[in-house]
Motif scaffolding. Sequence first.
Motif, mmCIF file in Angstrom:
data_model
loop_
_atom_site.group_PDB
_atom_site.id
_atom_site.type_symbol
_atom_site.label_atom_id
_atom_site.label_comp_id
_atom_site.label_asym_id
_atom_site.label_seq_id
_atom_site.Cartn_x
_atom_site.Cartn_y
_atom_site.Cartn_z
ATOM 1 N N GLU A 61 1.082 -1.304 0.010
ATOM 2 C CA GLU A 61 -0.010 -0.154 0.560
ATOM 3 C C GLU A 61 0.782 0.938 -0.499
ATOM 4 N N PRO A 62 1.915 1.152 0.962
ATOM 5 C CA PRO A 62 2.627 2.811 0.999
ATOM 6 C C PRO A 62 3.283 3.046 -0.091
ATOM 7 N N VAL A 63 3.728 2.197 -1.281
ATOM 8 C CA VAL A 63 4.878 2.435 -2.203
ATOM 9 C C VAL A 63 3.196 2.182 -3.596
ATOM 10 N N ALA A 64 2.085 1.729 -3.111
ATOM 11 C CA ALA A 64 1.092 2.249 -4.223
ATOM 12 C C ALA A 64 0.699 3.341 -4.184
ATOM 13 N N ASP A 65 0.219 3.899 -2.871
ATOM 14 C CA ASP A 65 0.022 5.358 -2.615
ATOM 15 C C ASP A 65 1.207 6.248 -3.347
ATOM 16 N N HIS A 66 2.586 6.060 -2.672
ATOM 17 C CA HIS A 66 3.067 6.918 -3.139
ATOM 18 C C HIS A 66 4.351 7.400 -4.522
ATOM 19 N N ARG A 67 4.194 6.201 -5.492
ATOM 20 C CA ARG A 67 4.154 5.393 -6.785
ATOM 21 C C ARG A 67 2.377 6.165 -7.604
ATOM 22 N N GLY A 68 1.408 6.007 -6.980
ATOM 23 C CA GLY A 68 0.236 6.246 -8.092
ATOM 24 C C GLY A 68 0.174 4.974 -8.659
#
Length: 199
Positions: A61-68
Amino acid sequence: MQLLLIRHAEPNNARAETGVADPPLTEAGRLQASRLPDALSPYAITRLFSSPQLRALQTAEPVADHRGLDVKTTEDIAEYDYGHDHYFTIDAAKDVAPAAYKRILAGHLPDFVDADDFRTRVLRGIDHVVDTCDHSETVALFVHGGVVNIVLQHLLDLPRPLMFPIEYASVTRILVSRSGARRVASINETGHVRDTLRV
């Protein structure tokens, strides 16, 4: 192509009264996952894949949110306990499942796992990712310790399936050439979470 195999962060233990155990991350696990966007900043990641198990999805989740980026789930890269009614960390297994604990420490999968089926499934999942992505891409896969070990066993021709103690939120890098040949670039990178891991 570069594959970043990221083990999920620290999860809770769980035993389901009915159905399947699918525990979330602990508070420490959420901290570990929150460090992944910075740890992965050197990589031009274009796609995210994840095991459907909650501990892997929450780590992504944090990577997905950060990268869009969206996270594509695939069952083939789920852990060997997928669909079972219990999940115990290795620390807990020492007391609640001592036989499985001893097998894992010796480099073997637990008795309830069909090793050939698990290996076939995981390697099929990795092949699917490679086949559906462009050669120029860097792809992050949020997976499990057993999955990473199966990939390493296959590429390094290791005698047993669980040869490496893959740490929570660690990164293992696999390079794929244009010809399809694969080699291990690094194993179990943990600098970003070393202070959170239990000795």
